[in-house]
Design an enzyme around this catalytic site. Structure first.
Site, PDB file in Angstrom:
ATOM      1  N   GLU A  98       0.837  -1.213   0.000  1.00  0.00           N
ATOM      2  CA  GLU A  98       0.000   0.000   0.000  1.00  0.00           C
ATOM      3  C   GLU A  98       0.863   1.251   0.000  1.00  0.00           C
ATOM      4  OE1 GLU A  98      -2.498   1.648  -0.453  1.00  0.00           O
ATOM      5  OE2 GLU A  98      -4.262   1.102   0.686  1.00  0.00           O
ATOM      6  N   ASP A  99       0.265   2.358  -0.438  1.00  0.00           N
ATOM      7  CA  ASP A  99       0.976   3.640  -0.349  1.00  0.00           C
ATOM      8  C   ASP A  99       0.934   4.192   1.073  1.00  0.00           C
ATOM      9  OD1 ASP A  99      -1.788   4.129  -0.469  1.00  0.00           O
ATOM     10  OD2 ASP A  99      -1.652   5.699  -1.985  1.00  0.00           O
ATOM     11  N   ASP A 102      -4.036   4.963   6.691  1.00  0.00           N
ATOM     12  CA  ASP A 102      -4.554   6.137   7.399  1.00  0.00           C
ATOM     13  C   ASP A 102      -5.483   5.641   8.520  1.00  0.00           C
ATOM     14  OD1 ASP A 102      -5.152   8.795   7.921  1.00  0.00           O
ATOM     15  OD2 ASP A 102      -6.545   9.020   6.266  1.00  0.00           O
ATOM     16  N   LYS A 130      -0.009   6.868   8.894  1.00  0.00           N
ATOM     17  CA  LYS A 130      -0.442   8.051   9.665  1.00  0.00           C
ATOM     18  C   LYS A 130      -1.206   7.538  10.868  1.00  0.00           C
ATOM     19  CE  LYS A 130      -2.220  10.834   6.116  1.00  0.00           C
ATOM     20  NZ  LYS A 130      -3.131  11.865   5.625  1.00  0.00           N
ATOM     21  N   PHE A 151      -1.717  15.938   4.761  1.00  0.00           N
ATOM     22  CA  PHE A 151      -2.090  15.299   3.504  1.00  0.00           C
ATOM     23  C   PHE A 151      -0.876  15.315   2.586  1.00  0.00           C
ATOM     24  CE2 PHE A 151      -3.980  14.391  -0.517  1.00  0.00           C
ATOM     25  CZ  PHE A 151      -4.915  13.423  -0.179  1.00  0.00           C
ATOM     26  N   ASP A 158      -1.763  10.882  -4.658  1.00  0.00           N
ATOM     27  CA  ASP A 158      -2.388  11.988  -5.385  1.00  0.00           C
ATOM     28  C   ASP A 158      -3.250  12.888  -4.507  1.00  0.00           C
ATOM     29  OD1 ASP A 158      -4.474   9.981  -4.996  1.00  0.00           O
ATOM     30  OD2 ASP A 158      -5.679  11.236  -6.321  1.00  0.00           O
ATOM     31  N   ARG A 164       1.011  12.524  -8.769  1.00  0.00           N
ATOM     32  CA  ARG A 164       1.547  11.166  -8.650  1.00  0.00           C
ATOM     33  C   ARG A 164       2.958  11.060  -9.220  1.00  0.00           C
ATOM     34  NH1 ARG A 164      -2.743   7.799  -7.169  1.00  0.00           N
ATOM     35  NH2 ARG A 164      -4.766   8.290  -8.063  1.00  0.00           N
TER      36      ARG A 164
HETATM   37  P1  IMP Z   1      -7.540   4.335   4.997  1.00  0.00           P
HETATM   38  O1  IMP Z   1      -8.207   5.450   5.744  1.00  0.00           O
HETATM   39  O2  IMP Z   1      -6.400   3.736   5.810  1.00  0.00           O
HETATM   40  O3  IMP Z   1      -8.534   3.315   4.552  1.00  0.00           O
HETATM   41  O4  IMP Z   1      -6.878   4.983   3.705  1.00  0.00           O
HETATM   42  C1  IMP Z   1      -7.623   5.122   2.550  1.00  0.00           C
HETATM   43  C2  IMP Z   1      -6.825   5.603   1.377  1.00  0.00           C
HETATM   44  O5  IMP Z   1      -6.855   7.014   1.442  1.00  0.00           O
HETATM   45  C3  IMP Z   1      -5.340   5.247   1.259  1.00  0.00           C
HETATM   46  O6  IMP Z   1      -5.096   4.009   0.665  1.00  0.00           O
HETATM   47  C4  IMP Z   1      -4.853   6.372   0.357  1.00  0.00           C
HETATM   48  O7  IMP Z   1      -5.027   6.014  -0.994  1.00  0.00           O
HETATM   49  C5  IMP Z   1      -5.754   7.531   0.742  1.00  0.00           C
HETATM   50  N1  IMP Z   1      -5.036   8.490   1.598  1.00  0.00           N
HETATM   51  C6  IMP Z   1      -5.044   8.600   2.938  1.00  0.00           C
HETATM   52  N2  IMP Z   1      -4.244   9.608   3.353  1.00  0.00           N
HETATM   53  C7  IMP Z   1      -3.711  10.135   2.224  1.00  0.00           C
HETATM   54  C8  IMP Z   1      -2.773  11.206   1.972  1.00  0.00           C
HETATM   55  O8  IMP Z   1      -2.250  11.897   2.873  1.00  0.00           O
HETATM   56  N3  IMP Z   1      -2.469  11.445   0.669  1.00  0.00           N
HETATM   57  C9  IMP Z   1      -2.999  10.721  -0.369  1.00  0.00           C
HETATM   58  N4  IMP Z   1      -3.853   9.719  -0.180  1.00  0.00           N
HETATM   59  C10 IMP Z   1      -4.212   9.423   1.102  1.00  0.00           C
HETATM   60 MG    MG Z   2      -4.194   3.680  -1.383  1.00  0.00          MG
END
Ligand code: IMP
Ligand code: MG
Length: 177
Positions: A98-99, A102, A130, A151, A158, A164
């Site tokens: 994963e990137d 969050d 995060k 962010f 992105d 990107r």
């Molecule tokens: P989750 O809240 O852990 O499910 O994250 C959901 C998705 O939100 C991640 O896979 C990212 O693609 C996107 N995301 C969360 N924080 C950021 C950020 O700071 N920059 C870009 N994408 C983010």
């Molecule tokens: Mg992602």
């Protein structure tokens, strides 16, 4: 080097490269038995997954999935997972790449998906984490960097499909909608 208005460098190209080499070394050491598949979560992880897989010294297969939890600009609280052509994961050791983790929802749902369809083991790798927003308990086996609650964009990540292509991770400080 290429840069963008409204983006402040947080993690440089050199820092990314050094950390990815370290993660790749750890992954190679801890997953020597073969049958390992990197599952790249599109779109954000495309650069991380491609650099990480080339830096390992073990052979790995590569697969891709798309996960989205957003409808427009709002999180639906539900994660939609779409795979391309179905692959048989029986007996495979999956490492989800994963990137960013969050809230943890996306990673949690993806792991549950691979457990359900018969993967022998499921591990997780993320470039960024995060912790400030974490709501769902997910174990991260390989984490590049813990970052503060900003962010971030670049190196695959992105804001509205932009940035990107930046080679570093930067904090987006521009207007939001
Ligand atoms: P989750 O809240 O852990 O499910 O994250 C959901 C998705 O939100 C991640 O896979 C990212 O693609 C996107 N995301 C969360 N924080 C950021 C950020 O700071 N920059 C870009 N994408 C983010
Ligand atoms: Mg992602």
């Amino acid at each position: 080097m290429k840069n963008a208005k409204n983006v402040n460098v947080l993690i440089s190209v050199e820092e990314l490269s050094k950390r990815i080499d370290e993660l790749a070394m750890k992954i190679s050491k801890e997953n020597p038995c073969g049958n390992t598949v990197f599952v790249c979560v599109l779109k954000g992880a495309f650069l991380f997954a491609s650099d990480l897989c080339r830096a390992t010294s073990i052979r790995v297969d590569i697969d891709f999935i798309t996960a989205s939890s957003y409808s427009g600009t709002k999180s639906t609280g539900e994660v939609k997972i779409s795979e391309g052509k179905p692959v048989n994961y029986n007996g495979k050791h999956v490492i989800v790449v994963e990137d960013i983790v969050d809230t943890g929802l996306t990673m949690k749902k993806i792991c549950e998906h691979f457990e359900k369809i018969g993967a022998k083991s499921v591990k997780t790798a993320t470039l960024l984490s995060k912790k400030a927003h974490r709501k769902h308990d997910v174990e991260i086996d390989y984490c590049g960097f813990d970052i503060e609650d900003n962010f971030v964009v670049g190196y695959g990540l992105d804001y509205n499909q932009k940035f990107r292509d930046l080679p570093f991770i930067g904090i987006y400080v521009g207007p939001t909608d």
